[in-house]
Design a protein around this motif. Structure first.
Motif, PDB file in Angstrom:
ATOM      1  N   ASP A  52      -2.873   9.742  -2.654  1.00 54.57           N
ATOM      2  CA  ASP A  52      -2.571   9.996  -1.251  1.00 54.57           C
ATOM      3  C   ASP A  52      -3.734   9.723  -0.314  1.00 54.57           C
ATOM      4  N   LYS A  53      -4.923  10.196  -0.723  1.00 52.69           N
ATOM      5  CA  LYS A  53      -6.050  10.098   0.197  1.00 52.69           C
ATOM      6  C   LYS A  53      -6.386   8.645   0.511  1.00 52.69           C
ATOM      7  N   LEU A  54      -6.425   7.831  -0.550  1.00 56.95           N
ATOM      8  CA  LEU A  54      -6.733   6.415  -0.364  1.00 56.95           C
ATOM      9  C   LEU A  54      -5.646   5.734   0.445  1.00 56.95           C
ATOM     10  N   ARG A  55      -4.402   6.083   0.100  1.00 57.18           N
ATOM     11  CA  ARG A  55      -3.268   5.453   0.787  1.00 57.18           C
ATOM     12  C   ARG A  55      -3.322   5.738   2.270  1.00 57.18           C
ATOM     13  N   LYS A  56      -3.561   7.019   2.604  1.00 60.59           N
ATOM     14  CA  LYS A  56      -3.581   7.383   4.015  1.00 60.59           C
ATOM     15  C   LYS A  56      -4.701   6.645   4.732  1.00 60.59           C
ATOM     16  N   LYS A  57      -5.847   6.534   4.043  1.00 58.76           N
ATOM     17  CA  LYS A  57      -6.976   5.866   4.680  1.00 58.76           C
ATOM     18  C   LYS A  57      -6.632   4.412   4.976  1.00 58.76           C
ATOM     19  N   LEU A  58      -6.032   3.740   3.999  1.00 51.64           N
ATOM     20  CA  LEU A  58      -5.670   2.334   4.190  1.00 51.64           C
ATOM     21  C   LEU A  58      -4.612   2.182   5.289  1.00 51.64           C
ATOM     22  N   GLU A  59      -3.620   3.103   5.271  1.00 51.55           N
ATOM     23  CA  GLU A  59      -2.551   3.008   6.286  1.00 51.55           C
ATOM     24  C   GLU A  59      -3.123   3.159   7.692  1.00 51.55           C
ATOM     25  N   ARG A  60      -4.045   4.112   7.824  1.00 46.35           N
ATOM     26  CA  ARG A  60      -4.679   4.310   9.124  1.00 46.35           C
ATOM     27  C   ARG A  60      -5.384   3.045   9.558  1.00 46.35           C
ATOM     28  N   GLY A  61      -6.165   2.482   8.623  1.00 48.87           N
ATOM     29  CA  GLY A  61      -6.893   1.259   8.931  1.00 48.87           C
ATOM     30  C   GLY A  61      -5.967   0.145   9.347  1.00 48.87           C
ATOM     31  N   LEU A  62      -4.828   0.041   8.648  1.00 45.51           N
ATOM     32  CA  LEU A  62      -3.876  -1.023   8.964  1.00 45.51           C
ATOM     33  C   LEU A  62      -3.241  -0.831  10.341  1.00 45.51           C
ATOM     34  N   VAL A  63      -2.918   0.422  10.686  1.00 43.55           N
ATOM     35  CA  VAL A  63      -2.329   0.678  12.012  1.00 43.55           C
ATOM     36  C   VAL A  63      -3.341   0.333  13.094  1.00 43.55           C
ATOM     37  N   GLU A  64      -4.588   0.712  12.849  1.00 43.85           N
ATOM     38  CA  GLU A  64      -5.613   0.362  13.835  1.00 43.85           C
ATOM     39  C   GLU A  64      -5.738  -1.150  13.943  1.00 43.85           C
ATOM     40  N   LEU A  65      -5.568  -1.831  12.790  1.00 42.97           N
ATOM     41  CA  LEU A  65      -5.667  -3.287  12.805  1.00 42.97           C
ATOM     42  C   LEU A  65      -4.575  -3.923  13.643  1.00 42.97           C
ATOM     43  N   ILE A  66      -3.319  -3.496  13.418  1.00 45.54           N
ATOM     44  CA  ILE A  66      -2.218  -4.139  14.155  1.00 45.54           C
ATOM     45  C   ILE A  66      -2.337  -3.860  15.643  1.00 45.54           C
ATOM     46  N   CYS A  67      -2.852  -2.668  15.995  1.00 44.69           N
ATOM     47  CA  CYS A  67      -3.046  -2.385  17.415  1.00 44.69           C
ATOM     48  C   CYS A  67      -4.129  -3.275  17.993  1.00 44.69           C
ATOM     49  N   SER A  68      -5.168  -3.531  17.191  1.00 48.39           N
ATOM     50  CA  SER A  68      -6.207  -4.453  17.682  1.00 48.39           C
ATOM     51  C   SER A  68      -5.631  -5.833  17.917  1.00 48.39           C
ATOM     52  N   PHE A  69      -4.717  -6.251  17.026  1.00 46.79           N
ATOM     53  CA  PHE A  69      -4.080  -7.553  17.214  1.00 46.79           C
ATOM     54  C   PHE A  69      -3.289  -7.580  18.510  1.00 46.79           C
ATOM     55  N   PHE A  70      -2.570  -6.491  18.788  1.00 44.39           N
ATOM     56  CA  PHE A  70      -1.811  -6.390  20.041  1.00 44.39           C
ATOM     57  C   PHE A  70      -2.727  -6.590  21.227  1.00 44.39           C
ATOM     58  N   VAL A  71      -3.816  -5.799  21.212  1.00 43.48           N
ATOM     59  CA  VAL A  71      -4.736  -5.837  22.348  1.00 43.48           C
ATOM     60  C   VAL A  71      -5.365  -7.213  22.467  1.00 43.48           C
ATOM     61  N   ALA A  72      -5.698  -7.829  21.318  1.00 42.29           N
ATOM     62  CA  ALA A  72      -6.289  -9.171  21.356  1.00 42.29           C
ATOM     63  C   ALA A  72      -5.294 -10.174  21.928  1.00 42.29           C
ATOM     64  N   VAL A 101       0.845  -1.203   0.000  1.00 43.81           N
ATOM     65  CA  VAL A 101       0.000   0.000   0.000  1.00 43.81           C
ATOM     66  C   VAL A 101       0.872   1.243   0.000  1.00 43.81           C
ATOM     67  N   HIS A 102       1.918   1.238   0.828  1.00 43.29           N
ATOM     68  CA  HIS A 102       2.764   2.419   0.981  1.00 43.29           C
ATOM     69  C   HIS A 102       3.493   2.760  -0.302  1.00 43.29           C
ATOM     70  N   THR A 103       3.982   1.719  -1.009  1.00 43.27           N
ATOM     71  CA  THR A 103       4.804   1.993  -2.190  1.00 43.27           C
ATOM     72  C   THR A 103       3.949   2.124  -3.455  1.00 43.27           C
ATOM     73  N   LEU A 104       2.936   1.243  -3.588  1.00 44.01           N
ATOM     74  CA  LEU A 104       2.208   1.240  -4.852  1.00 44.01           C
ATOM     75  C   LEU A 104       1.225   2.400  -4.993  1.00 44.01           C
ATOM     76  N   LEU A 105       0.655   2.819  -3.858  1.00 39.46           N
ATOM     77  CA  LEU A 105      -0.358   3.869  -3.951  1.00 39.46           C
ATOM     78  C   LEU A 105       0.226   5.256  -3.730  1.00 39.46           C
ATOM     79  N   LYS A 106       1.494   5.439  -4.104  1.00 39.64           N
ATOM     80  CA  LYS A 106       2.152   6.724  -3.857  1.00 39.64           C
ATOM     81  C   LYS A 106       1.374   7.886  -4.454  1.00 39.64           C
ATOM     82  N   GLY A 107       0.740   7.640  -5.570  1.00 39.69           N
ATOM     83  CA  GLY A 107       0.032   8.731  -6.242  1.00 39.69           C
ATOM     84  C   GLY A 107      -1.287   9.081  -5.586  1.00 39.69           C
TER      85      GLY A 107
END
Lengths: 340, 175
Positions: A130-150, A122-128
């Motif tokens: 930005d809005k979509l990339r940022k949205k996905l990155e945010r979602g992914l960070v929230e996901l990994i934190c959920s995994f931590f908490v789980a 996502v980070h490298t391919l969606l360089k162009g």
């Protein structure tokens, strides 16, 4: 010298009240009561020689002080000393280390695999885009934190409205451990301000956290403050930036007390939304006054307030506090000298 | 009991109690020992000036430097003896003696005009000029029947402070 002290007193109480409010904490609110009573009457030799109140304060601080208590780990009481509790505890050890622990490691590993395999493409391919990339990155960070908490089988209850993506707002929370960050990131992908670390934490900071819009500082550099303040201001102005989260205590505290908030978060010219973290509950609201905000957080999470700055772990208190005491004693002496 | 091991034996507790004339109970001495170990971070058997100054409430006290001179290099037994003046069981004489020792910085048993000026300066900082301090002290000394050249001994301090209900007590927290 009297002219100078008169000048101080004549400063208008309403003008600069916000400044003095933030800069001059009411130490008298926190010190043990009955420390310095206002003596009356003509000044006598015994009044000058009697240094017992000051000595008592010093001895009191030597014997016990509120600052050290903030960082003392509260010892937990042993409970497995019984004839039926002990075997149960042994069983518990087997279950926890032999069964649950591998499961947790598995969940966490799975989470990291999913996260890394999605994040870098996502980070490298969606360089162009930005809005979509940022949205996905945010979602992914929230996901990994959920995994931590789980993986810790954490049960987290969020109270109050969820933070929204608006410009000109900043979130403040009390700080107990590194887990605070993960627990809050799970709910919303905040941008935080962190000390730059070396090693693999630094690597994490440079890659993943950088994309969230996190801001770095270096405690040991004095010029750093101005740069960081500017970066913070720029961040809150942007409408697309992730909501900014600041821990104004500036250091980890043991979740039974809260130390003085540093004023940086409150000088950004935007709405301040407090978050209280007590490994039990969280809430969000909107206020301005940092003392009031800290009061609310402390009350809501059941923490005791102390008038000490978390940075006193690394430095000495400013001479302001001592000068306050000296000024009040000097005023009292001069006043009583005038009396007949 | 030269090095601070974390264990305080019953014998040690009794020795310390004797040394401070039973000003503290045994539980209080155990509490004080925990506090001593907490402050003595590098575990060298005494609390250095830096370690005392890391307690913010102590660092902001106007008399902290004077007290540091008296606290420097004390081991635990002497530390308890130092604090014994602040116990509820301490007599008025012990408290006055402590105050006298704080004033008498050269330890010769006599407090001079300059020694009293020094303490007044610590307490008032830059908010009273040197001249005003001397004036104030001279005036109250004269009213009490002394002069600038008088050398006060402990008995004088007892007379001046003795009948005024001196409040100088700290409570040792006992868990």
């Amino acid at each position: 010298m009297t002219r100078r002290s008169r000048q101080r007193r004549s400063r208008s109480p309403t003008m600069n009240s916000l400044e003095t409010d933030l800069e001059r904490p009411n130490i008298e609110d926190y010190l043990p009561s009955g420390s310095i009573q206002e003596p009356r009457g003509k000044l006598r030799l015994r009044d000058l020689l009697d240094i017992s109140p000051t000595l008592t304060e010093a001895a009191g601080a030597i014997v016990d002080d509120s600052f050290t208590r903030c960082f003392k780990s509260i010892p937990s009481e042993p409970w497995n000393w019984n004839v039926y509790l002990f075997p149960l505890w042994c069983l518990g050890v087997i279950v926890r280390y032999g069964f649950l622990f591998p499961l947790r490691v598995l969940v966490l590993t799975l989470g990291w695999i999913i996260f890394l395999s999605c994040y870098f493409p996502v980070h490298t391919l969606l360089k162009g885009h930005d809005k979509l990339r940022k949205k996905l990155e945010r979602g992914l960070v929230e996901l990994i934190c959920s995994f931590f908490v789980a993986s810790w089988t954490g049960v987290i209850k969020y109270h109050g409205p969820r933070p929204s993506m608006r410009p000109r707002q900043v979130f403040v929370a009390n700080h107990t451990s590194m887990i605070d960050f993960i627990v809050l990131e799970q709910m919303t992908a905040f941008a935080v301000i962190m000390q730059k670390h070396p090693g693999w934490v630094g690597l994490l900071q440079n890659t993943i956290l950088e994309s969230l819009g996190c801001i770095w500082f270096n405690r040991s550099e004095s010029k750093d403050r101005g740069i960081v303040a500017r970066k913070l201001r720029e961040h809150v102005e942007g409408a697309d930036n992730n909501p900014l989260l600041i821990f104004p205590e500036g250091t980890c505290v043991n979740n039974h007390y809260s130390v003085m908030f540093k004023k940086g978060a409150f000088e950004l010219g935007c709405t301040v939304c407090p978050i209280a973290v007590k490994y039990n509950k969280i809430f969000v609201d909107a206020f301005w006054n940092s003392k009031k905000v800290r009061d609310i957080i402390s009350v809501r999470a059941g923490l005791k307030k102390v008038p000490w700055d978390g940075y006193l772990k690394y430095s000495r208190p400013s001479p302001k506090h001592r000068e306050q005491k000296q000024e009040s004693f000097a005023d009292s002496v001069l006043r009583r000298l005038e009396e007949k | 009991m030269g090095n601070t091991s974390s264990m305080l034996t019953q014998y040690d507790i009794e020795e310390v109690q004797d040394h401070c004339n039973h000003s503290f109970s045994q539980q209080e001495i155990v509490s004080l020992y925990q506090r001593f170990c907490q402050l003595d971070r590098n575990g060298c058997g005494f609390i250095s000036a830096d370690e005392f100054m890391s307690v913010p409430e102590f660092a902001v006290n106007p008399l902290s430097q004077r007290l540091l001179r008296m606290l420097d290099g004390l081991n635990f037994k002497e530390f308890v003896a130092f604090l014994s003046a602040f116990s509820s069981r301490a007599s008025l004489q012990q408290k006055v003696e402590f105050i006298f020792k704080v004033y008498d910085s050269d330890g010769n048993g006599k407090v001079t005009f300059n020694e009293m000026l020094d303490i007044l300066r610590d307490l008032t900082g830059q908010f009273i000029s040197k001249h005003q301090r001397e004036e104030v002290l001279t005036q109250v000394l004269e009213e009490a029947g002394y002069t600038n050249d008088s050398l006060l001994v402990q008995a004088d301090f007892m007379k001046i402070l003795g009948n005024s209900g001196l409040k100088m007590e700290v409570e040792v927290p006992v868990d």
